[in-house]
Design a protein around this motif. Structure first.
Motif, PDB file in Angstrom:
ATOM      1  N   ILE A 308       0.844  -1.205   0.000  1.00  0.00           N
ATOM      2  CA  ILE A 308       0.000   0.000   0.000  1.00  0.00           C
ATOM      3  C   ILE A 308       0.873   1.246   0.000  1.00  0.00           C
ATOM      4  CG2 ILE A 308      -1.765   1.267   1.289  1.00  0.00           C
ATOM      5  CD1 ILE A 308      -2.598  -1.539   2.442  1.00  0.00           C
ATOM      6  N   ARG A 309       1.902   1.222   0.809  1.00  0.00           N
ATOM      7  CA  ARG A 309       2.844   2.338   0.860  1.00  0.00           C
ATOM      8  C   ARG A 309       3.565   2.497  -0.481  1.00  0.00           C
ATOM      9  NH1 ARG A 309       4.196   6.777   4.235  1.00  0.00           N
ATOM     10  NH2 ARG A 309       6.421   6.799   4.657  1.00  0.00           N
ATOM     11  N   ARG A 310       3.985   1.377  -1.071  1.00  0.00           N
ATOM     12  CA  ARG A 310       4.705   1.417  -2.342  1.00  0.00           C
ATOM     13  C   ARG A 310       3.814   1.974  -3.462  1.00  0.00           C
ATOM     14  NH1 ARG A 310       5.502  -3.704  -2.775  1.00  0.00           N
ATOM     15  NH2 ARG A 310       3.842  -4.017  -4.298  1.00  0.00           N
ATOM     16  N   ALA A 311       2.528   1.691  -3.400  1.00  0.00           N
ATOM     17  CA  ALA A 311       1.601   2.197  -4.405  1.00  0.00           C
ATOM     18  C   ALA A 311       1.474   3.712  -4.356  1.00  0.00           C
ATOM     19  CB  ALA A 311       0.231   1.550  -4.221  1.00  0.00           C
ATOM     20  N   GLY A 312       1.796   4.306  -3.190  1.00  0.00           N
ATOM     21  CA  GLY A 312       1.797   5.765  -3.121  1.00  0.00           C
ATOM     22  C   GLY A 312       1.125   6.383  -1.918  1.00  0.00           C
ATOM     23  N   ALA A 313       0.612   5.563  -0.995  1.00  0.00           N
ATOM     24  CA  ALA A 313      -0.056   6.122   0.185  1.00  0.00           C
ATOM     25  C   ALA A 313       0.955   6.726   1.147  1.00  0.00           C
ATOM     26  CB  ALA A 313      -0.860   5.041   0.895  1.00  0.00           C
ATOM     27  N   ASP A 314       0.694   7.935   1.607  1.00  0.00           N
ATOM     28  CA  ASP A 314       1.550   8.573   2.608  1.00  0.00           C
ATOM     29  C   ASP A 314       1.291   8.001   3.992  1.00  0.00           C
ATOM     30  OD1 ASP A 314       2.752  10.553   0.829  1.00  0.00           O
ATOM     31  OD2 ASP A 314       0.752  11.445   0.756  1.00  0.00           O
ATOM     32  N   PHE A 315       0.047   7.601   4.249  1.00  0.00           N
ATOM     33  CA  PHE A 315      -0.310   7.000   5.541  1.00  0.00           C
ATOM     34  C   PHE A 315      -1.368   5.941   5.301  1.00  0.00           C
ATOM     35  CE2 PHE A 315      -2.673  10.906   4.898  1.00  0.00           C
ATOM     36  CZ  PHE A 315      -3.985  10.561   5.143  1.00  0.00           C
ATOM     37  N   ILE A 316      -1.499   5.035   6.262  1.00  0.00           N
ATOM     38  CA  ILE A 316      -2.381   3.880   6.097  1.00  0.00           C
ATOM     39  C   ILE A 316      -3.270   3.741   7.333  1.00  0.00           C
ATOM     40  CG2 ILE A 316      -2.515   1.389   5.724  1.00  0.00           C
ATOM     41  CD1 ILE A 316       0.375   1.549   4.628  1.00  0.00           C
ATOM     42  N   VAL A 317      -4.575   3.701   7.107  1.00  0.00           N
ATOM     43  CA  VAL A 317      -5.520   3.340   8.160  1.00  0.00           C
ATOM     44  C   VAL A 317      -5.601   1.814   8.172  1.00  0.00           C
ATOM     45  CG1 VAL A 317      -7.875   3.542   9.020  1.00  0.00           C
ATOM     46  CG2 VAL A 317      -6.839   5.458   7.766  1.00  0.00           C
ATOM     47  N   THR A 318      -5.274   1.209   9.308  1.00  0.00           N
ATOM     48  CA  THR A 318      -5.221  -0.246   9.355  1.00  0.00           C
ATOM     49  C   THR A 318      -5.479  -0.774  10.757  1.00  0.00           C
ATOM     50  OG1 THR A 318      -3.802  -2.192   9.024  1.00  0.00           O
ATOM     51  CG2 THR A 318      -2.690  -0.137   9.612  1.00  0.00           C
ATOM     52  N   TYR A 319      -6.199  -1.890  10.835  1.00  0.00           N
ATOM     53  CA  TYR A 319      -6.427  -2.574  12.103  1.00  0.00           C
ATOM     54  C   TYR A 319      -5.171  -3.308  12.562  1.00  0.00           C
ATOM     55  CZ  TYR A 319     -11.130  -1.495  10.602  1.00  0.00           C
ATOM     56  OH  TYR A 319     -12.249  -0.820  10.178  1.00  0.00           O
ATOM     57  N   PHE A 320      -4.183  -3.397  11.703  1.00  0.00           N
ATOM     58  CA  PHE A 320      -2.893  -3.968  12.065  1.00  0.00           C
ATOM     59  C   PHE A 320      -1.956  -2.936  12.696  1.00  0.00           C
ATOM     60  CE2 PHE A 320      -3.649  -7.120   8.495  1.00  0.00           C
ATOM     61  CZ  PHE A 320      -3.651  -8.258   9.297  1.00  0.00           C
ATOM     62  N   ALA A 321      -2.395  -1.712  12.909  1.00  0.00           N
ATOM     63  CA  ALA A 321      -1.477  -0.631  13.290  1.00  0.00           C
ATOM     64  C   ALA A 321      -0.657  -0.978  14.524  1.00  0.00           C
ATOM     65  CB  ALA A 321      -2.259   0.659  13.514  1.00  0.00           C
ATOM     66  N   LYS A 322      -1.287  -1.496  15.562  1.00  0.00           N
ATOM     67  CA  LYS A 322      -0.526  -1.807  16.781  1.00  0.00           C
ATOM     68  C   LYS A 322       0.472  -2.930  16.552  1.00  0.00           C
ATOM     69  CE  LYS A 322      -3.872  -2.511  19.658  1.00  0.00           C
ATOM     70  NZ  LYS A 322      -4.451  -2.917  20.944  1.00  0.00           N
ATOM     71  N   ASP A 323       0.033  -3.982  15.890  1.00  0.00           N
ATOM     72  CA  ASP A 323       0.929  -5.116  15.640  1.00  0.00           C
ATOM     73  C   ASP A 323       2.091  -4.705  14.745  1.00  0.00           C
ATOM     74  OD1 ASP A 323      -0.641  -6.831  17.159  1.00  0.00           O
ATOM     75  OD2 ASP A 323      -1.838  -7.468  15.438  1.00  0.00           O
ATOM     76  N   ALA A 324       1.793  -3.922  13.718  1.00  0.00           N
ATOM     77  CA  ALA A 324       2.861  -3.480  12.822  1.00  0.00           C
ATOM     78  C   ALA A 324       3.835  -2.545  13.531  1.00  0.00           C
ATOM     79  CB  ALA A 324       2.253  -2.788  11.593  1.00  0.00           C
ATOM     80  N   ALA A 325       3.306  -1.665  14.374  1.00  0.00           N
ATOM     81  CA  ALA A 325       4.182  -0.739  15.112  1.00  0.00           C
ATOM     82  C   ALA A 325       5.145  -1.494  16.020  1.00  0.00           C
ATOM     83  CB  ALA A 325       3.340   0.255  15.908  1.00  0.00           C
ATOM     84  N   LYS A 326       4.674  -2.592  16.603  1.00  0.00           N
ATOM     85  CA  LYS A 326       5.548  -3.407  17.451  1.00  0.00           C
ATOM     86  C   LYS A 326       6.678  -4.026  16.636  1.00  0.00           C
ATOM     87  CE  LYS A 326       1.816  -4.446  20.693  1.00  0.00           C
ATOM     88  NZ  LYS A 326       0.826  -5.468  21.152  1.00  0.00           N
ATOM     89  N   VAL A 327       6.379  -4.461  15.420  1.00  0.00           N
ATOM     90  CA  VAL A 327       7.407  -5.025  14.542  1.00  0.00           C
ATOM     91  C   VAL A 327       8.401  -3.966  14.118  1.00  0.00           C
ATOM     92  CG1 VAL A 327       7.823  -6.120  12.295  1.00  0.00           C
ATOM     93  CG2 VAL A 327       5.870  -6.845  13.687  1.00  0.00           C
TER      94      VAL A 327
END
Length: 329
Positions: A308-327
């Motif tokens: 999603i980021r590679r396609a061009g999004a500057d920011f992403i609304v996602t239910y994975f936000a907490k899990d991804a932030a931990k990674v």
């Protein structure tokens, strides 16, 4: 030059090397975490189709918000589940509405200052019929009225801004809503509040779990007369053009993964900040695969967000936000 002089694998040999030349980067500050706020106290009700996502009372939502701030997440997107619903979506624009109440509570907590608090502007969670606007009826025929719906959306945006929203985000797909919201904000002394329009929102099969989470499934018909046909890329660009002309400050693309081509086309055409919403169905289908051992959770999660980021999004609304932030650490 060609092989053997050029060997593309030279820059892939180690993680350090791959990191050095990586073109697309994720960071927690580019992630937005949705919260579903409901009445009551001590309420933490898991949504059956969305593992790890809950309907939360304000006190429990506060704990989630504090966790997000601690992880360096960029912001929250707030949705409300009112105690009562009616045909005029009164709970959406009431001064004591559920999201307005949450915003006032959040703004008192200095630990949340790092989070941008985005309030979704729509009527579907608050109407007794589940549609995103006012329903006009003529016998057996019904139509979602555009202009009367826009008036309520503008009223809702002004109410959310007064309660402390940092950004208002209309997701209804009514024509003319951005201009009406901008006028309502400015007229109420909220000239500094940006509008993040869901400028390209498709009538998608991937919204199903959200409708359970927000209790917002239409009681009759569907939303295809106002949300976009998934086959139309050029029309999406016209929608974005219109919203920018009316004064939106940012745009949001929804869904994300099934519409990466739309995100890319918009990124190449527009210079405004742009986000994408990895919607409930995207999240839930990945979790279904995780539960069956078909996909490696961390890798699949991060790959989906990177795409999603590679396609061009500057920011992403996602239910994975907490899990991804931990990674991302």
């Amino acid at each position: 030059m060609n092989f053997p002089v050029t060997r593309m694998r030279r820059l892939r040999r180690t993680e350090a090397m791959r990191s050095l030349v990586r073109e697309t980067h994720l960071h927690p500050g580019a992630l937005i975490y949705p919260l579903f706020i409901c009445p009551g106290e001590g309420v933490r009700k898991e949504i059956g189709s969305m593992p790890g996502v809950y309907n939360l009372s304000v006190d429990e939502a506060m704990k989630e918000a504090e966790a997000c701030a601690g992880l360096g997440i960029g912001g929250l997107l707030l949705f409300g589940l009112p105690a009562e619903k009616d045909e005029q979506a009164t709970g959406a624009w009431a001064a004591d509405g559920i999201v307005q109440t949450a915003l006032r509570a959040f703004k008192k907590n200095r630990a949340l200052d790092s989070l941008v608090q985005i309030a979704d502007v729509c009527l579907c969670e608050y109407t007794s019929h589940g549609h995103c606007g006012v329903v006009g009826r003529d016998g057996d025929h019904y139509e979602i009225e555009n202009d009367s719906s826009v008036a309520l959306l503008a009223k809702t945006a002004a109410s959310l801004a007064a309660a402390g929203a940092d950004i208002v985000a209309p997701s209804d797909m009514m024509d003319g809503r951005v201009a009406a919201i901008r006028n309502a904000l400015d007229g109420g002394g909220h000239q500094q509040i940006p509008v993040l329009s869901y400028a390209s929102k498709f009538a998608s099969a991937f919204y199903g779990p959200f409708r359970e989470a927000a209790d917002s499934a239409p009681q009759f018909g569907d939303r295809r007369s106002y949300q976009m046909d998934g086959a139309n890329l050029r029309e999406a660009m016209r929608e974005i053009d219109q919203d920018i002309t009316e004064g939106t400050d940012m745009v949001l693309m929804k869904p994300a993964m099934p519409y990466l081509d739309v995100i890319r086309a918009a990124r190449e055409r527009y210079d405004v900040p742009m986000g994408a919403y990895q919607v409930s169905g995207e999240y839930s289908m990945l979790h279904a695969a995780f539960a069956r051992g078909w996909l490696e959770p961390e890798r699949a999660m991060m790959e989906s967000l990177t795409s999603i980021r590679r396609a061009g999004a500057d920011f992403i609304v996602t239910y994975f936000a907490k899990d991804a932030a931990k990674v991302l650490g």
